[in-house]
Write a protein that holds these residues in place. Sequence first.
Motif, PDB file in Angstrom:
ATOM      1  N   LYS A 130      -6.485   0.297   3.285  1.00 20.97           N
ATOM      2  CA  LYS A 130      -5.874  -0.435   1.658  1.00 20.97           C
ATOM      3  C   LYS A 130      -5.317  -2.149   2.445  1.00 20.97           C
ATOM      4  O   LYS A 130      -5.783  -3.066   1.588  1.00 20.97           O
ATOM      5  CB  LYS A 130      -5.026   0.563   0.920  1.00 20.97           C
ATOM      6  CG  LYS A 130      -5.641   1.306   0.309  1.00 20.97           C
ATOM      7  CD  LYS A 130      -4.394   1.808  -0.374  1.00 20.97           C
ATOM      8  CE  LYS A 130      -4.573   3.374  -0.802  1.00 20.97           C
ATOM      9  NZ  LYS A 130      -3.123   4.334  -1.296  1.00 20.97           N
ATOM     10  N   GLU A 152      -9.174  12.590  10.898  1.00 18.77           N
ATOM     11  CA  GLU A 152      -8.443  10.991  10.868  1.00 18.77           C
ATOM     12  C   GLU A 152      -9.545  10.728  12.119  1.00 18.77           C
ATOM     13  O   GLU A 152      -9.737   9.511  12.211  1.00 18.77           O
ATOM     14  CB  GLU A 152      -6.479  10.514  11.118  1.00 18.77           C
ATOM     15  CG  GLU A 152      -5.924  11.011   9.934  1.00 18.77           C
ATOM     16  CD  GLU A 152      -4.257  10.390  10.296  1.00 18.77           C
ATOM     17  OE1 GLU A 152      -3.786  10.282   9.333  1.00 18.77           O
ATOM     18  OE2 GLU A 152      -4.376   9.878  11.258  1.00 18.77           O
ATOM     19  N   GLN A 198      -5.036   6.122   5.459  1.00 19.43           N
ATOM     20  CA  GLN A 198      -5.689   6.171   4.174  1.00 19.43           C
ATOM     21  C   GLN A 198      -5.108   4.468   4.281  1.00 19.43           C
ATOM     22  O   GLN A 198      -5.203   2.712   3.369  1.00 19.43           O
ATOM     23  CB  GLN A 198      -5.061   5.837   2.868  1.00 19.43           C
ATOM     24  CG  GLN A 198      -5.947   7.876   3.381  1.00 19.43           C
ATOM     25  CD  GLN A 198      -4.810   8.883   2.650  1.00 19.43           C
ATOM     26  OE1 GLN A 198      -4.324   8.534   1.236  1.00 19.43           O
ATOM     27  NE2 GLN A 198      -4.065   9.454   2.738  1.00 19.43           N
ATOM     28  N   GLY A 199      -4.045   3.920   4.328  1.00 21.16           N
ATOM     29  CA  GLY A 199      -3.120   2.940   3.934  1.00 21.16           C
ATOM     30  C   GLY A 199      -3.426   1.820   4.488  1.00 21.16           C
ATOM     31  O   GLY A 199      -3.744   0.573   4.066  1.00 21.16           O
ATOM     32  N   TYR A 233       4.520  11.208   0.257  1.00 21.99           N
ATOM     33  CA  TYR A 233       4.840   9.863  -0.822  1.00 21.99           C
ATOM     34  C   TYR A 233       5.250   9.127   0.993  1.00 21.99           C
ATOM     35  O   TYR A 233       5.877   9.168   1.105  1.00 21.99           O
ATOM     36  CB  TYR A 233       4.859   9.388  -1.408  1.00 21.99           C
ATOM     37  CG  TYR A 233       4.262   9.464  -3.054  1.00 21.99           C
ATOM     38  CD1 TYR A 233       3.161   9.151  -2.830  1.00 21.99           C
ATOM     39  CD2 TYR A 233       4.679  10.101  -3.771  1.00 21.99           C
ATOM     40  CE1 TYR A 233       2.326   9.231  -4.476  1.00 21.99           C
ATOM     41  CE2 TYR A 233       4.313  10.356  -5.477  1.00 21.99           C
ATOM     42  CZ  TYR A 233       2.857  10.145  -5.426  1.00 21.99           C
ATOM     43  OH  TYR A 233       2.374  10.052  -6.850  1.00 21.99           O
ATOM     44  N   GLU A 267      -0.126   5.583   8.373  1.00 19.21           N
ATOM     45  CA  GLU A 267      -1.132   6.310   8.286  1.00 19.21           C
ATOM     46  C   GLU A 267      -2.930   5.270   7.693  1.00 19.21           C
ATOM     47  O   GLU A 267      -2.857   4.668   7.767  1.00 19.21           O
ATOM     48  CB  GLU A 267      -1.774   7.560   7.849  1.00 19.21           C
ATOM     49  CG  GLU A 267      -1.051   7.703   6.804  1.00 19.21           C
ATOM     50  CD  GLU A 267      -2.076   7.169   5.074  1.00 19.21           C
ATOM     51  OE1 GLU A 267      -1.984   6.544   4.893  1.00 19.21           O
ATOM     52  OE2 GLU A 267      -3.242   7.896   5.628  1.00 19.21           O
ATOM     53  N   GLY A 311       5.000   4.463   1.754  1.00 14.38           N
ATOM     54  CA  GLY A 311       4.808   3.409   1.541  1.00 14.38           C
ATOM     55  C   GLY A 311       5.212   2.708   1.712  1.00 14.38           C
ATOM     56  O   GLY A 311       6.980   2.266   1.996  1.00 14.38           O
ATOM     57  N   GLU A 352       0.794  -0.918   0.103  1.00 12.64           N
ATOM     58  CA  GLU A 352       0.204  -0.402   0.104  1.00 12.64           C
ATOM     59  C   GLU A 352       0.644   1.203   0.279  1.00 12.64           C
ATOM     60  O   GLU A 352       2.343   1.575   0.604  1.00 12.64           O
ATOM     61  CB  GLU A 352      -1.058  -0.157   1.266  1.00 12.64           C
ATOM     62  CG  GLU A 352      -0.494   0.147   3.052  1.00 12.64           C
ATOM     63  CD  GLU A 352       0.449   1.844   2.963  1.00 12.64           C
ATOM     64  OE1 GLU A 352      -0.258   2.672   2.547  1.00 12.64           O
ATOM     65  OE2 GLU A 352       1.619   1.206   4.002  1.00 12.64           O
ATOM     66  N   TYR A 353       0.176   2.518  -0.310  1.00 15.84           N
ATOM     67  CA  TYR A 353       0.970   3.402  -0.069  1.00 15.84           C
ATOM     68  C   TYR A 353      -0.005   4.925  -0.262  1.00 15.84           C
ATOM     69  O   TYR A 353      -0.803   4.690  -0.563  1.00 15.84           O
ATOM     70  CB  TYR A 353       1.698   3.879  -1.572  1.00 15.84           C
ATOM     71  CG  TYR A 353       1.385   4.143  -2.965  1.00 15.84           C
ATOM     72  CD1 TYR A 353       1.422   2.852  -3.941  1.00 15.84           C
ATOM     73  CD2 TYR A 353       0.729   5.473  -3.429  1.00 15.84           C
ATOM     74  CE1 TYR A 353       0.559   3.098  -4.975  1.00 15.84           C
ATOM     75  CE2 TYR A 353       0.332   4.983  -4.515  1.00 15.84           C
ATOM     76  CZ  TYR A 353       0.582   4.335  -4.889  1.00 15.84           C
ATOM     77  OH  TYR A 353      -0.372   4.394  -6.477  1.00 15.84           O
ATOM     78  N   ALA A 354       0.398   5.831   0.215  1.00 18.49           N
ATOM     79  CA  ALA A 354      -0.775   6.780   0.822  1.00 18.49           C
ATOM     80  C   ALA A 354      -0.040   8.401   0.443  1.00 18.49           C
ATOM     81  O   ALA A 354       1.416   8.078   0.453  1.00 18.49           O
ATOM     82  CB  ALA A 354      -1.218   6.850   2.080  1.00 18.49           C
ATOM     83  N   GLN A 355      -0.290   9.422   0.240  1.00 18.51           N
ATOM     84  CA  GLN A 355      -0.228  10.353   0.520  1.00 18.51           C
ATOM     85  C   GLN A 355      -0.333  11.237   1.565  1.00 18.51           C
ATOM     86  O   GLN A 355      -0.965  10.867   2.449  1.00 18.51           O
ATOM     87  CB  GLN A 355      -0.423  12.040  -0.554  1.00 18.51           C
ATOM     88  CG  GLN A 355       0.236  10.699  -1.793  1.00 18.51           C
ATOM     89  CD  GLN A 355       0.431  12.382  -2.907  1.00 18.51           C
ATOM     90  OE1 GLN A 355       0.725  13.559  -2.249  1.00 18.51           O
ATOM     91  NE2 GLN A 355       0.744  12.074  -4.359  1.00 18.51           N
ATOM     92  N   TYR A 356       0.698  11.737   2.836  1.00 16.99           N
ATOM     93  CA  TYR A 356      -0.005  12.328   3.664  1.00 16.99           C
ATOM     94  C   TYR A 356       1.530  13.533   3.955  1.00 16.99           C
ATOM     95  O   TYR A 356       2.159  13.219   4.081  1.00 16.99           O
ATOM     96  CB  TYR A 356       0.590  11.208   4.815  1.00 16.99           C
ATOM     97  CG  TYR A 356       0.615  12.039   6.236  1.00 16.99           C
ATOM     98  CD1 TYR A 356      -0.388  11.670   6.868  1.00 16.99           C
ATOM     99  CD2 TYR A 356       1.485  12.637   7.153  1.00 16.99           C
ATOM    100  CE1 TYR A 356      -0.769  12.277   8.271  1.00 16.99           C
ATOM    101  CE2 TYR A 356       1.453  13.429   8.423  1.00 16.99           C
ATOM    102  CZ  TYR A 356       0.824  12.942   9.066  1.00 16.99           C
ATOM    103  OH  TYR A 356      -0.243  13.442  10.197  1.00 16.99           O
TER     104      TYR A 356
END
Length: 208
Positions: free
Chosen positions: A108, A154, A104-105, A79, A102, A81, A71-75
């Motif tokens: 996923k 969050e 969103q990850g 980026y 975090e 991951g 998984e990866y996300a922007q925070y």
Amino acid sequence: MRQGALVVISGFAGAGKGTLVKELMKRYDNYALSVSMTTRSPRPGEKEGESYFFVTKEQFEKTIEENGFIEYAQYVGNYYGTPRAYVEEQMRSGKDVILEIEIQGAHKVRKLYPDAILIFVTPPSAQILKERLTGRGTETAEVIKKRMDRAAQESEGIEDYDYIAVNDDIETCVTNVRGMIEASHFRPALNEEFISQVRADLEKMATE
Ligand code: 5GP
């Protein structure tokens, strides 16, 4: 040997996730900690390959294309991951793999691995959260504000986690989280072979 579990630890920046994870790794030998890749710059004292793998945006995007992340996300503009290979290898070897990621990850991971254990770490109050973020002294007022805003967002997702860990006293928090992880190994979904065996034996005995 049983396959290890995936343990996701999320929580507000400043909740003390880092200390919690460090203590779990120090005290127990059945956990493996996944080191994430990020495009964020290192903070003072952070070590390459230990805190994170610090990479450029181009390197990160290349890893996305190669399907190298679970998984990866922007925070907050960067980026982050979870590299796939290490996690899969450690789970196969029977270790419970801890991901400190975090929200969103975490979502996923839940979709990909429905049996993952999701733990949300929070300080006892919003006021204490703000004090801890300010007291860290490594972030500008603007970044602190962004992180507080992000915490408010969050907080909407906490119910999607399996457990919450209130980090008031770190000792108590470590003990509680250890208990959550250990207890989760006894969920029926992770013991299907055992359940089938008992069921088959009971059926056999009933017809004898
Ligand atoms: P920090 O910049 O404070 O180290 O991390 C910011 C946030 O990114 C934290 O909530 C941390 O848990 C999260 N994070 C760290 N690594 C990963 C990752 O691999 N994936 C995701 N989705 N979040 C991560």
